[in-house]
Design an enzyme around this catalytic site. Structure first.
Site, PDB file in Angstrom:
ATOM      1  N   ASN A   1       0.873  -1.179   0.000  1.00  0.00           N
ATOM      2  CA  ASN A   1       0.000   0.000   0.000  1.00  0.00           C
ATOM      3  C   ASN A   1       0.909   1.228   0.000  1.00  0.00           C
ATOM      4  OD1 ASN A   1      -1.801   2.036   0.546  1.00  0.00           O
ATOM      5  ND2 ASN A   1      -2.282   1.355   2.631  1.00  0.00           N
ATOM      6  N   TRP A   2       1.051   1.823  -1.168  1.00  0.00           N
ATOM      7  CA  TRP A   2       1.979   2.969  -1.284  1.00  0.00           C
ATOM      8  C   TRP A   2       1.427   4.231  -0.632  1.00  0.00           C
ATOM      9  CZ3 TRP A   2       4.019   2.940  -7.070  1.00  0.00           C
ATOM     10  CH2 TRP A   2       4.591   1.686  -7.332  1.00  0.00           C
ATOM     11  N   LYS A   3       0.156   4.225  -0.314  1.00  0.00           N
ATOM     12  CA  LYS A   3      -0.514   5.418   0.234  1.00  0.00           C
ATOM     13  C   LYS A   3      -0.286   6.609  -0.701  1.00  0.00           C
ATOM     14  CE  LYS A   3      -0.151   3.330   4.732  1.00  0.00           C
ATOM     15  NZ  LYS A   3      -0.074   3.481   6.179  1.00  0.00           N
TER      16      LYS A   3
ATOM     17  N   HIS B   1      -9.490   1.206   4.945  1.00  0.00           N
ATOM     18  CA  HIS B   1      -8.219   1.458   5.638  1.00  0.00           C
ATOM     19  C   HIS B   1      -8.457   2.477   6.755  1.00  0.00           C
ATOM     20  CE1 HIS B   1      -4.166   2.710   6.521  1.00  0.00           C
ATOM     21  NE2 HIS B   1      -3.750   1.599   5.935  1.00  0.00           N
TER      22      HIS B   1
ATOM     23  N   GLU C   1      -6.840   4.915   7.653  1.00  0.00           N
ATOM     24  CA  GLU C   1      -6.614   6.313   7.250  1.00  0.00           C
ATOM     25  C   GLU C   1      -7.820   6.861   6.493  1.00  0.00           C
ATOM     26  OE1 GLU C   1      -2.800   5.573   5.449  1.00  0.00           O
ATOM     27  OE2 GLU C   1      -1.986   5.164   7.439  1.00  0.00           O
TER      28      GLU C   1
ATOM     29  N   GLU D   1      -5.275  -4.555  10.850  1.00  0.00           N
ATOM     30  CA  GLU D   1      -4.251  -3.534  11.006  1.00  0.00           C
ATOM     31  C   GLU D   1      -4.536  -2.722  12.267  1.00  0.00           C
ATOM     32  OE1 GLU D   1      -2.297  -2.526   6.958  1.00  0.00           O
ATOM     33  OE2 GLU D   1      -4.020  -1.226   7.249  1.00  0.00           O
TER      34      GLU D   1
ATOM     35  N   GLY E   1       2.627   2.618  10.724  1.00  0.00           N
ATOM     36  CA  GLY E   1       3.606   3.687  10.535  1.00  0.00           C
ATOM     37  C   GLY E   1       4.335   4.093  11.804  1.00  0.00           C
TER      38      GLY E   1
ATOM     39  N   SER F   1       3.473  -1.755  10.374  1.00  0.00           N
ATOM     40  CA  SER F   1       4.924  -1.809  10.633  1.00  0.00           C
ATOM     41  C   SER F   1       5.550  -3.160  10.289  1.00  0.00           C
ATOM     42  CB  SER F   1       5.225  -1.408  12.079  1.00  0.00           C
ATOM     43  OG  SER F   1       4.873  -0.044  12.291  1.00  0.00           O
TER      44      SER F   1
ATOM     45  N   GLY G   1       4.873   1.513   4.550  1.00  0.00           N
ATOM     46  CA  GLY G   1       6.172   2.153   4.338  1.00  0.00           C
ATOM     47  C   GLY G   1       7.199   1.277   3.632  1.00  0.00           C
TER      48      GLY G   1
END
Ligand code: PGA
Length: 247
Positions: free
Chosen positions: A12-14, A101, A103, A171, A177, A209, A231
């Site tokens: 997941n590159w976000k 997600h 976020e 998650e 992160g 992470s 990440g």
């Protein structure tokens, strides 16, 4: 088609990257795959929406890596400025869409009913839905991790969810992160609780992470069927190392 028989590692590159980074990272992953003589697991990359078309072109010559989107809308089409329909993602060559997600739940106020509509739209478009759930630090400290995850799961999963069209990503919000991860025992507890609520064979990813240093230990936990990687998916070597850590 999603390949439910194998572990899945999804990157997941976000909101990171560029056209150049997309090209370079996918080329590096393609070389690693060639050198290895095949994929150690199902591998999916989820670039930002503007780079999906570039990624689809690059992946046309890398059949071992699939494409996913980071979100989709719950409606099939219509007056939703700035949004992207699941059908458009399928049209671009996506195999998956991440939905729910934390976020998105946080930044955009998406509740589980919204997430469920998005997952249903993904399924209707022939995409696999990667449905994310996870507790906050406050939930965990209150001893409510399993209950919160169970509530999110029950309210977020669309009708007809099965191993061929859905993947769950557990998650914990406090692990995303931050460099913090639950212990293998804590991951195993939540994954077992999720497993008990699902149709047979639905894969359950762990995310939060995941790094080359901890991937093997996490992926060896019972009921962990892969990883959703943030990440570390922005670095080809790190992402490939995590893919290779699948048992
Ligand atoms: P992280 O993100 O690997 O950077 O913690 C995971 C995720 O949010 O999917």
């Amino acid at each position: 088609m999603i390949d439910s028989a194998r572990p899945l590692v999804a990157g997941n590159w976000k909101m990171n990257g560029s056209r150049a980074m997309t090209r370079d990272l996918l080329a590096s992953l393609g070389t690693a795959l060639d050198d290895a003589g095949g994929a150690p697991c199902e591998i999916v990359v989820c670039p930002p929406a503007p780079y999906l078309a570039d990624a689809a072109r690059a992946l046309a010559s890398i059949p071992g890596i699939g494409l996913g989107a980071q979100d989709c809308h719950g409606a099939a089409s219509g007056a939703h400025t700035g949004d992207v329909a699941a059908e458009m993602l399928a049209d671009l060559g996506c195999r998956y869409a991440i939905v729910g997600h934390s976020e998105r739940r946080g930044d955009h106020g998406e509740d589980s009913a919204t997430v469920r509509a998005k997952a249903a739209a993904a399924l209707a478009a022939g995409l696999g839905a990667i449905v994310c759930v996870g507790e906050t630090r406050a939930d965990r400290e209150a001893g409510r991790a399993e209950a919160v995850v169970g509530e999110q799961l029950d309210a977020s999963l669309p009708d007809g969810a099965n191993a061929e069209n859905c993947v769950i990503a557990y998650e914990p919000v406090w692990a995303i992160g931050t460099g913090l991860t639950p212990t293998p025992a804590q991951i195993g507890e939540i994954h077992a609780a999720i497993r008990a609520r699902l149709a047979d064979g639905v894969r359950i990813l762990y995310g939060g992470s995941v790094k080359p240093e901890n991937a093997a230990a996490i992926l060896a936990v019972a009921d962990v069927d892969g990883a959703l990687v943030g990440g570390a998916s922005l670095d080809a070597d790190a992402f490939w190392s995590i893919c290779r850590s699948c048992p």
